[in-house]
Design a protein around this motif. Structure first.
Motif, short mmCIF file in Angstrom:
data_model
loop_
_atom_site.label_atom_id
_atom_site.label_comp_id
_atom_site.label_asym_id
_atom_site.label_seq_id
_atom_site.Cartn_x
_atom_site.Cartn_y
_atom_site.Cartn_z
N ARG A 194 30.64 27.59 42.98
CA ARG A 194 30.86 29.04 42.92
C ARG A 194 29.57 29.78 43.25
NH1 ARG A 194 33.86 30.35 37.34
NH2 ARG A 194 32.87 28.40 36.74
N GLU A 218 31.35 35.36 33.82
CA GLU A 218 32.02 34.30 34.59
C GLU A 218 33.38 34.81 35.02
OE1 GLU A 218 31.72 30.64 32.54
OE2 GLU A 218 32.78 29.53 34.11
N THR A 219 33.68 34.74 36.31
CA THR A 219 35.03 35.03 36.77
C THR A 219 35.49 33.79 37.55
OG1 THR A 219 34.55 35.87 38.98
CG2 THR A 219 34.28 37.44 37.17
N SER A 220 36.75 33.80 37.99
CA SER A 220 37.24 32.62 38.71
C SER A 220 36.53 32.47 40.06
CB SER A 220 38.74 32.73 38.93
OG SER A 220 39.01 33.95 39.57
N ARG A 221 35.98 33.60 40.59
CA ARG A 221 35.40 33.55 41.93
C ARG A 221 33.89 33.44 41.93
NH1 ARG A 221 35.99 37.95 44.94
NH2 ARG A 221 36.29 39.24 43.12
N PHE A 222 33.23 34.03 40.92
CA PHE A 222 31.76 34.02 40.94
C PHE A 222 31.21 34.11 39.52
CE2 PHE A 222 33.05 38.46 41.30
CZ PHE A 222 32.30 39.05 40.29
N ARG A 275 24.20 29.08 44.27
CA ARG A 275 25.51 28.45 44.07
C ARG A 275 25.42 27.51 42.88
NH1 ARG A 275 29.03 29.72 48.02
NH2 ARG A 275 30.66 28.35 47.17
#
Ligand code: SAM
Length: 411
Positions: free
Chosen positions: A23, A43-47, A19
């Motif tokens: 994220r 990089e995405t908004s979730r992970f 983590r």
């Protein structure tokens, strides 16, 4: 700028989990329990995705990768070169157990078994696809990339594949080259030409086939099919068609399928996604002349192969078609035993519902993706089928892939 991560576990697909800033990070080249410095690769908004580039606190499971071409940004063919074989199997067992728990609500103690034939986890891959660069040199793709990593040899490739020396030849005019070595001793090289280009035909000790896209493959020299030998029986397999890529896998899986399915004299069995007829042959011998076996397979070449391979077992028939439509078209309403070995996507809801409706007392599900297996098992549970046995096999050492055979029994 590298970030420091504490790696807590393993995820499906060759990733470890950590983590960062609230994220989840899917990190490669790390191991559970390690503290690492990692470069973020996506990089995405979730992970986030990341590559461990420096190991601050190594796991006791860490080993020096046997392959010099593995590592961050390098060849993407293997995921776990940096883990001991024992640790690779424990991680695969964790992944299968987690998928079963999360998607099927099943708590199961999973053990991943060695497949005979590659005790050090190297030299097992009997089919290797090489990408070819603009200058005609072959290599392997980097992870999640079209870039080619040039290698002098692939350590997981079977020695009979490596003897062809694909990495050092001139493949100008080709987009890709596949080398296949069969257990019967035959070999094939399949050349996929670049659009509107003529690929040079190499002088190799193997059949040479041209990949003509949707028209299939055409032999330029030698035979278009290979002989695979399993338990004293020969199977003809079109060189470009499906066959298990670990030399010990076909026999291991056949034993597991027959051990779970226990086909009996006089029974009526289905072999769905039957390929060249490996399981159908074992089922047909077991049900005998008073029983019957039907294989269903979508690839025309594989259907031809299977029919030839089963010609001495008249109780076995093979139908060409997609399972999704063939069961209805052939008006199959019942079965005593169903064996299903679908591609990675699994059976899917409509096929699960249709197969469950056959009311077979046993379903043996062979799967190369624990996520779709667990999903389908949860759907079968809705029809009263319970998983009563599971075997998992380390059929693809050094990679994250794992093969499972599950027995589902009608309650
Ligand atoms: C994982 S392989 C299994 C082959 C065989 N059981 C073996 O072990 O050699 C899956 C097979 O399913 C076939 N296939 C893929 N999609 C299919 C579909 N929708 N219906 C029928 N066969 C399909 C493929 O051509 C391939 O031969």
């Amino acid at each position: 700028m590298p970030v420091e991560l504490t790696v807590t576990g393993v995820a499906n697909g060759g990733w470890c989990v950590a983590r960062h800033d609230g994220r989840v990070v899917f990190v490669r080249h790390a191991l559970p329990g390690e503290r690492v410095l990692a470069e973020i690769t996506e990089e995405t908004s979730r992970f986030l995705r990341a590559d461990a580039v420096e190991i601050l606190e190594p796991s006791p499971d860490r080993v020096t990768p046997p392959c010099p071409f593995s590592g961050p940004g390098r060849c993407g063919g293997c995921d776990w070169q940096h883990a001991s074989l024992d640790a690779q199997r424990r991680m695969k067992a964790d992944v299968v157990a987690e998928q079963l728990r999360r998607l099927a609500g099943i708590d199961w103690k999973v053990v991943v078994e060695e497949v005979p034939g590659a005790p050090d986890g190297l030299g097992w891959r009997t089919r290797v696809q090489f990408a070819v660069d603009r200058d005609g040199s072959a290599g392997l793709r980097r992870h999640r990339s079209h870039d080619v990593e040039h290698i002098d040899r692939c350590l997981i490739a079977h020695p009979a594949v490596e003897e062809i020396g694909a990495e050092t030849r001139d493949w100008r005019g080709a987009a890709a080259v596949e080398v296949v070595a069969a257990s019967g001793g035959d070999r094939a090289v399949i050349v996929e030409p670049l659009p509107h280009r003529r690929a040079a035909v190499p002088d190799v000790d193997a059949s040479v086939l041209l990949d003509e896209g949707r028209r299939g493959t055409r032999a330029l020299s030698g035979q278009a099919s290979l002989v695979e030998r399993v338990g004293g029986r020969d199977f003809r397999v079109t060189a470009s068609g499906f066959w298990q890529v670990h030399p010990g896998a076909a026999e291991t899986l056949l034993d597991a399928v027959l051990g779970f399915g226990e086909p009996k004299e006089g029974e009526w069995a289905l072999d769905l996604y039957c390929g060249a007829g490996l399981f159908a042959a074992g089922l047909a011998s077991a049900v005998g002349s008073s029983g019957a076996v039907l294989g269903i397979e979508s690839e025309p070449q594989a259907v031809q192969d299977a029919r030839l391979n089963l010609r001495d077992l008249p109780q076995a028939q093979v139908e060409r078609g997609r399972v999704e439509e063939a069961l209805d078209r052939l008006d199959i309403q019942t079965a005593d035993l169903v064996v299903a070995d679908p591609p990675r996507a699994g059976l899917g809801r409509p096929v699960v519902d249709r197969v469950a409706g056959l009311d077979a007392s046993r379903i043996v599900y062979v799967s190369c993706d624990p996520a779709t297996l667990a999903r389908d098992i949860s759907w079968f549970a809705g029809h009263g089928y319970r998983m009563t046995a599971l075997r998992a096999f380390d059929q693809y050492p050094m990679t994250h892939h794992v093969e499972c055979v599950a027995l589902l029994v009608k309650e």
